[in-house]
Design a protein around this motif. Structure first.
Motif, PDB file in Angstrom:
ATOM      1  N   ARG A   1       1.163  -1.688  -0.196  1.00 56.10           N
ATOM      2  CA  ARG A   1       0.229   0.294   0.150  1.00 56.10           C
ATOM      3  C   ARG A   1       1.230   0.945   0.047  1.00 56.10           C
ATOM      4  O   ARG A   1       0.363   2.459  -1.014  1.00 56.10           O
ATOM      5  CB  ARG A   1      -0.562  -0.019   1.486  1.00 56.10           C
TER       6      ARG A   1
ATOM      7  N   VAL B   1       1.731  -2.033  -9.141  1.00 50.14           N
ATOM      8  CA  VAL B   1       0.446  -3.381  -8.601  1.00 50.14           C
ATOM      9  C   VAL B   1      -0.018  -1.916  -9.555  1.00 50.14           C
ATOM     10  O   VAL B   1      -0.364  -0.379  -9.251  1.00 50.14           O
ATOM     11  CB  VAL B   1       0.278  -2.544  -7.796  1.00 50.14           C
TER      12      VAL B   1
ATOM     13  N   GLU C   1      -7.970   2.413  -7.200  1.00 48.56           N
ATOM     14  CA  GLU C   1      -7.954   2.914  -5.510  1.00 48.56           C
ATOM     15  C   GLU C   1      -6.915   3.062  -5.616  1.00 48.56           C
ATOM     16  O   GLU C   1      -6.554   4.205  -4.024  1.00 48.56           O
ATOM     17  CB  GLU C   1      -8.325   1.355  -5.271  1.00 48.56           C
TER      18      GLU C   1
ATOM     19  N   ALA D   1      -5.269   6.523  -3.114  1.00 44.66           N
ATOM     20  CA  ALA D   1      -5.419   6.603  -1.819  1.00 44.66           C
ATOM     21  C   ALA D   1      -3.551   6.963  -1.412  1.00 44.66           C
ATOM     22  O   ALA D   1      -3.060   8.165  -0.984  1.00 44.66           O
ATOM     23  CB  ALA D   1      -4.579   4.998  -1.070  1.00 44.66           C
ATOM     24  N   ARG D   2      -3.085   6.794  -2.557  1.00 48.34           N
ATOM     25  CA  ARG D   2      -1.389   7.223  -2.601  1.00 48.34           C
ATOM     26  C   ARG D   2      -1.390   8.614  -2.781  1.00 48.34           C
ATOM     27  O   ARG D   2      -0.672   9.313  -2.185  1.00 48.34           O
ATOM     28  CB  ARG D   2      -0.016   6.417  -3.161  1.00 48.34           C
TER      29      ARG D   2
ATOM     30  N   VAL E   1      -9.859  11.034  -2.464  1.00 48.41           N
ATOM     31  CA  VAL E   1      -9.380  12.533  -2.043  1.00 48.41           C
ATOM     32  C   VAL E   1      -8.258  12.511  -2.476  1.00 48.41           C
ATOM     33  O   VAL E   1      -7.574  11.552  -2.558  1.00 48.41           O
ATOM     34  CB  VAL E   1      -9.139  11.911  -0.265  1.00 48.41           C
TER      35      VAL E   1
END
Lengths: 217, 337
Positions: free
Chosen positions: A34, A115, A119, A123-124, A190
């Motif tokens: 992640r 990856v 999504e 997030a990153r 976001v």
């Protein structure tokens, strides 16, 4: 059970590390993936975390009643903070570990190691709006579900520091979201106002001078 | 359902954060790969246990055995090179410092390398700029998923809170080294969130006295490394590249490195790109000691035996490559042409 595993990890029993790996490698890998978005790096972070855990095994208290999960995530956080340093420290061990997918061509290998998820990319991008120390506590608290006392122990910082970083992160993320909402219709994701280049796939020949935001076909 | 229940305000804070930053789903490790890595780690533990249990492994470290053989040859070589080519000014190494090291020729080499740096003009970095660093060498050491041999380019943002950028490009080993490898379809670019350990805009404010600098290094790395000296070495090894922008600091860093115990000189080594040089081997990490390589004529730092430092420069934007005319040090650049 956990208690005796702690004692065995502390004693450096190889079987205890086998069990530790079975119980926690998935969580460490998920956390690393992640945060880095890169398969190869995430696998290296897993290996380095367990090699560091072996090196630091005597710091595990034999009678502690907390879980080894936060201890390992604390080590993983340090490895992620400076993967190059950890890799140099365990250079020989890393070189001896079995290499992943035996794909001879570098490009294919890299493509398979990225990856490709909108999504995760979103997030990153949001994480990129936070400072590094805020990012560390937010991902451990929100994504890994650890409470602030556990995070404080795992990172070796006071609980108050964790709470204030969480609070700052919340304010910053809220501000970024509101700024985004003012500009665009509501979205579930976001996005900070100035997204940075994320880990991207192979860039086409000749495109190296511009920032490549997306993987080229 | 968490194993670590929260209470009160904290729960509210986390709930809001969870909405602001939803948890992304990512694929897990494949079961086969999980097993491979696990068994690899367990084998490694077995190997390290075997080494720890070998009685002679503790009594006589490898660097000490090497010292006995290599030093007599090397002292002659380095002294000759150094005496001819480098001015002898700036030998302010205190007697205390020399006595700390086990290897006078290493101290001497580092001192002369430092003297070659000291006094050169610094390159200032504005907060809106990036520091570009280019390496060529072993993919595993360069990292970022690079395997085999390749080039790694880093753009470090001068502003610590801005992410840097990394680009790796695989290169065919053995072909004549070029001044620069252009990105190809096999190149990969990504962010680097870890800022350099020392703020790039404030390098000029760090101590240029080796003893003061060394105290700062020990203070900054307290409790971090496998040992105090190794932690200091790790930090020096990380900042040695970017501090070439601030030659007086770089010189102090080289002299501080000379204060670390057990450093030895190797007569003829090659850096990660295959350039010949004078080597300096540290004891760290003990399992695979790091060797720095210096240009035999100018004593410029060329990198390590695994990763050659080819360029350090200041650029205005990330992914921008410096012009040939860009001021600032480009270690070894000419010998790559």
């Amino acid at each position: 059970m956990e208690h005796s595993l702690r004692a065995r990890v502390r004693d450096g029993e190889p079987d205890a590390f086998r069990r530790l790996f079975d119980d926690h490698a998935t969580a460490v890998h998920r956390h690393a993936l992640r945060l880095t978005g890169n398969w190869a790096t995430a696998e290296d972070v897993v290996s380095l975390t367990f090699l560091e855990a072996w090196r630091l095994r005597e710091r595990v208290l034999p009678d502690g009643d907390d879980h080894l999960h936060p201890w390992l995530l604390g080590i993983a956080t340090n490895v992620l903070r400076n993967t190059a340093r950890a890799a140099r420290r365990h250079r020989n061990a890393l070189a001896r570990l079995p290499v992943g997918d035996a794909v001879p061509d570098f490009a294919d290998e890299v493509a398979q190691r990225m990856v490709d998820s909108e999504e995760l990319a979103a997030a990153r991008r949001a994480l990129a709006g936070l400072r590094r120390l805020e990012r560390e506590v937010v991902t451990l608290c929100v994504w890994e579900g650890l409470d602030s006392t556990t995070v404080a122990n795992a990172l070796g910082v006071p609980v108050g520091t964790v709470r204030s970083r969480l609070s700052r992160a919340r304010k910053r993320l809220r501000k970024l979201t509101e700024a985004e909402l003012r500009r665009k219709p509501p979205r579930a994701v976001v996005r900070p106002p100035e997204p940075r280049p994320l880990v991207v796939g192979p860039c086409a020949a000749g495109s190296g001078r511009g920032v490549t935001e997306e993987r080229n076909p | 359902m968490s194993a670590f229940p929260r209470k009160g305000d904290e729960a509210g804070e986390c709930e809001e954060l969870a909405v602001l930053l939803p948890t992304p789903h990512v694929p897990g490790l494949a079961p086969d790969r999980h097993r491979e890595l696990r068994e690899g780690i367990v084998r490694e533990i077995g190997r390290q246990l075997a080494v720890e249990e070998t009685p002679c492994a503790r009594h006589r470290p490898r660097w000490r055995r090497l010292t006995t053989v290599v030093v007599p040859i090397v002292v002659v070589v380095t002294t000759a090179v150094v005496a001819v080519l480098v001015r002898t000014a700036g030998q302010d190494t205190s007697p205390h410092a020399v006595s700390v090291s086990d290897e006078p020729s290493a101290v001497h080499l580092l001192d002369q390398a430092a003297a070659a740096q000291a006094g050169r003009p610094p390159v200032t970095v504005r907060p809106d700029q990036y520091v570009y660093v280019r390496h060529l060498g072993d993919g595993q050491v360069l990292g970022f998923g690079l395997r085999g041999f390749g080039q790694r380019e880093d753009w470090y943002a001068a502003r610590a809170e801005t992410s840097g950028v990394i680009r790796v490009t695989p290169v065919t080993r053995g072909e004549a080294p070029r001044s620069r490898y252009e990105p190809t379809s096999q190149s990969m670019t990504g962010t680097n969130d870890a800022p350099p350990p020392w703020p790039l805009t404030r390098l000029g404010s760090l101590p240029t006295d080796p003893d003061l600098l060394l105290s700062k290094l020990y203070e900054d790395t307290g409790g971090q490394g496998p040992s105090r000296d190794e932690a200091v070495f790790e930090l020096i090894n990380e900042v040695i590249d970017t501090t070439t922008l601030e030659p007086n600091l770089n010189a102090a860093l080289l002299r501080a490195a000379g204060r670390l115990p057990g450093t030895t000189v190797k007569e003829d080594v090659r850096d990660g790109a295959g350039r010949h040089g004078v080597g300096l081997t540290f004891r760290f990490p003990p399992s695979s000691p790091t060797t720095w390589v210096f240009d035999p004529h100018t004593l410029t730092y060329l990198g390590t035996t695994e990763s050659a430092l080819l360029e350090v420069a200041v650029v205005d934007e990330k992914l921008r490559v410096p012009d040939r005319s860009t001021p600032g040090p480009s270690p070894g650049e000419t010998s790559m042409l």
